[in-house]
Design an enzyme around this catalytic site. Structure first.
Site, short mmCIF file in Angstrom:
data_model
loop_
_atom_site.label_atom_id
_atom_site.label_comp_id
_atom_site.label_asym_id
_atom_site.label_seq_id
_atom_site.Cartn_x
_atom_site.Cartn_y
_atom_site.Cartn_z
N TYR A 173 0.89 -0.99 0.44
CA TYR A 173 0.02 -0.27 0.29
C TYR A 173 0.90 1.59 -0.06
CZ TYR A 173 -3.13 3.77 1.81
OH TYR A 173 -4.25 4.82 1.88
N ARG A 220 1.33 8.74 12.66
CA ARG A 220 1.28 10.16 13.38
C ARG A 220 -0.40 9.83 12.98
NH1 ARG A 220 2.44 14.33 9.52
NH2 ARG A 220 0.46 13.67 9.16
N ARG A 230 -11.10 5.43 8.38
CA ARG A 230 -9.93 4.06 7.48
C ARG A 230 -8.42 3.98 8.34
NH1 ARG A 230 -9.41 10.41 5.51
NH2 ARG A 230 -8.01 10.79 6.82
N PHE A 293 15.93 19.16 -0.71
CA PHE A 293 14.56 18.72 -0.76
C PHE A 293 14.13 17.17 0.09
CE2 PHE A 293 11.56 16.31 -3.50
CZ PHE A 293 10.41 16.75 -3.61
#
Length: 350
Positions: A173, A220, A230, A293
């Site tokens: 997933y 979290r 969910r 980044f």
């Protein structure tokens, strides 16, 4: 309480002031929105609106690569908004996801029926797709292919009612919703010629970059996700509690707090298994803006996991790192030595 934390963490306060007053090269925008054409301004505006955490580091990338990453993000945010929208019937959602990548080549296509908070990217998808078609073909191919592969993965889990049973399914997933993003970004970095082709070729490392971030978010956001129906923690973790009747929803109950904390800490440990790959990936990045980044979100994730570990607040609300702490990370993610030191700090934090 907010004022008190500034006195308790003076280095973070200094970092926050430095970032606010003098800025930081890692998040210093290399593009001037005032000089852009209207549609390009709109895309960057939507980026800021839908990605408060990533917009600054995206805009700090070299302009050509930075804009490709901006469009990449907006396309995938639009796809994710379709998947998240519970008001769209499944018989409409599945074919919409499967064909979504084709909409990149259909002038004028948008979707106006979403009720999600990020619906702006669907309402204005005709603008995003027009900007997509102006990118170099190498960038277009990466974005379209990633969008297609991610949508197929979303369909797999929607067809099985989004149930994540085993750790293997959890990895699968997370690969579909985040690992593919990491792989796509690496392909964009290499396509820009700012990074070596090997960065794109080592897909297992790019995948781990995405999995580390996604697993951190899932850990979290447990309370919020359960509230919104969910269930993204792997059910396999419950089997190690010794209670065969325990469900993920039961972890919110005060009486089940010891079992809940045991599950939480096991998942934090699973997330940390990706750290060696993260370090190996970052070692290969040679462009400072690309390094920032990539590195800043990974260190933020490490700080978040440290805050989540054995923390009962996960089951009653949301765990966050302090704004000053975020500023300190942004200011100090300058090279591998600094990243090693930050990871070491959060690993050893009592």
């Amino acid at each position: 309480m907010d004022v008190l934390q500034y006195f308790c963490h003076p280095l973070e306060t200094l970092a926050l002031l430095k970032l606010r007053w003098w800025g930081c090269e890692a998040v210093h925008a290399k593009c001037d929105m005032k000089k852009m054409e209207e549609d390009r301004q709109l895309c960057y505006s939507m980026l800021k609106q839908t990605s408060r955490s990533f917009s600054a580091v995206i805009m700090a990338l070299e302009s050509d690569l930075g804009y490709a990453v901006c469009i990449f993000y907006l396309v995938l945010r639009a796809l994710d908004t379709i998947e998240d929208d519970m008001s769209i019937p499944l018989d409409v959602k599945l074919p919409l996801l499967r064909s979504f990548h084709k909409n990149l080549h259909i002038p004028g296509w948008n979707y106006l029926d979403s009720r999600e908070k990020d619906a702006v990217v669907l309402n204005n998808f005709h603008v995003i797709s027009a900007q997509f078609r102006r990118l170099a073909k190498g960038y277009q191919d990466v974005i379209s292919d990633t969008c297609h592969r991610m949508a197929e993965g979303m369909v797999v889990f929607l067809e099985k009612n989004s149930v994540v049973d085993t750790y293997q399914e959890w990895d699968q997933y997370c690969h579909y919703v985040a690992g593919l993003v990491g792989i796509g970004l690496s392909r964009l970095f290499s396509a820009s010629q700012l990074e070596h082709p090997a960065v794109a070729e080592r897909e297992h490392l790019s995948n781990s970059m995405g999995l580390f971030l996604q697993k951190t978010n899932i850990i979290r956001d447990f309370h919020e996700d359960i509230r919104d129906q969910r269930r993204l923690w792997p059910a396999e973790v419950l089997r190690h509690t010794g209670n065969p009747h325990l469900t993920l929803d039961d972890l919110l109950l005060q009486d089940n707090r010891p079992a809940a904390l045991s599950c939480l800490d096991e998942l934090v440990g699973n997330g940390l298994t990706h750290v060696p790959d993260v370090m190996e990936y970052l070692h290969a990045i040679r462009t400072p803006s690309v390094f920032a980044f990539c590195a800043i979100p990974q260190v933020m994730a490490m700080a978040t996991l440290e805050r989540c570990f054995n923390n009962p607040t996960i089951f009653t609300g949301k765990v966050k790192i302090r704004r000053g702490e975020s500023a300190f990370i942004i200011n100090n993610c300058t090279d591998m030595a600094a990243v090693h030191e930050l990871f070491r700090f959060y690993t050893n934090k009592p």
